[in-house]
Enzyme design. Sequence first.
Site, short mmCIF file in Angstrom:
data_model
loop_
_atom_site.label_atom_id
_atom_site.label_comp_id
_atom_site.label_asym_id
_atom_site.label_seq_id
_atom_site.Cartn_x
_atom_site.Cartn_y
_atom_site.Cartn_z
CG ASP A 56 -52.40 1.79 16.78
OD1 ASP A 56 -51.13 2.39 16.66
OD2 ASP A 56 -52.05 0.51 16.86
CD GLU A 57 -59.67 4.48 20.15
OE1 GLU A 57 -60.10 3.47 20.49
OE2 GLU A 57 -59.63 5.50 20.74
CG LEU A 58 -53.64 10.80 19.64
CD1 LEU A 58 -54.89 11.77 19.88
CD2 LEU A 58 -52.75 11.02 20.84
#
Length: 238
Positions: free
Chosen positions: A81-83
Amino acid sequence: MAASSSQYDVFLSFRGEDTRKNFVSHLYDALVESHIKTFKDDKKLEKGTSIPEELPKAIDESKFAIVVFSMNYATSSWCLDELVRIIQGKIQRDLTVVPIFYGVNRYEVEEQRKMFAEAFDKHEANVDREKVQIWRKALTEAAKLPGWVICNGDSEAEIIEDIVKYIQKKKQQIPINTASNLLETNSRNVSFWPTTLDFLSSFIFSHFPRSLSLFFFSRFFQPESQVLVNHQEVAPQA
């Protein structure tokens, strides 16, 4: 996503169990010692819960994102999700993304092979198919960018020094008031396609001898940008 002023120079994305106490810790210390304001999440993230609110905010308020891909990176929905947020930042506001391949091959990430394939087998059994595809596209996009590969026997200290120098030089090239000129983009319509230069670099280095490829880039893309071979891959240079 609305544009916001930069509160951080660098956002570090990494899999804690792989790199928190070794490479990432040393990289973070080197960045901070060089007066590069860096966001590193030190909390133990709970499995199965959504990404905490402060992480997307920190990504949105950073000028650079260093993504440390390691064996278990793709097992974490948090990291993925960060990516996705990082790649959205690259597309929407020119966030500079620097991938580090720590003990993994660039193509394992780009094409989701080996440990990344195993991680996605599990995700596909438990996660919405559309979200899984977004994760895959984000990995593929990030893996095509210039970065560093760290293999057994490489000097991590030297590579960290190179990364810090790269960030310092790139910082000097970023206008202070860049954020005021950004355009808002609907995140739902974001597609993860590589830039023309990314595509050219991937094509040339995969189809021509390394010496000829380096000559091409040094002849046609300097002094605005330079491409050097570092630890078996093309490393970004300011």
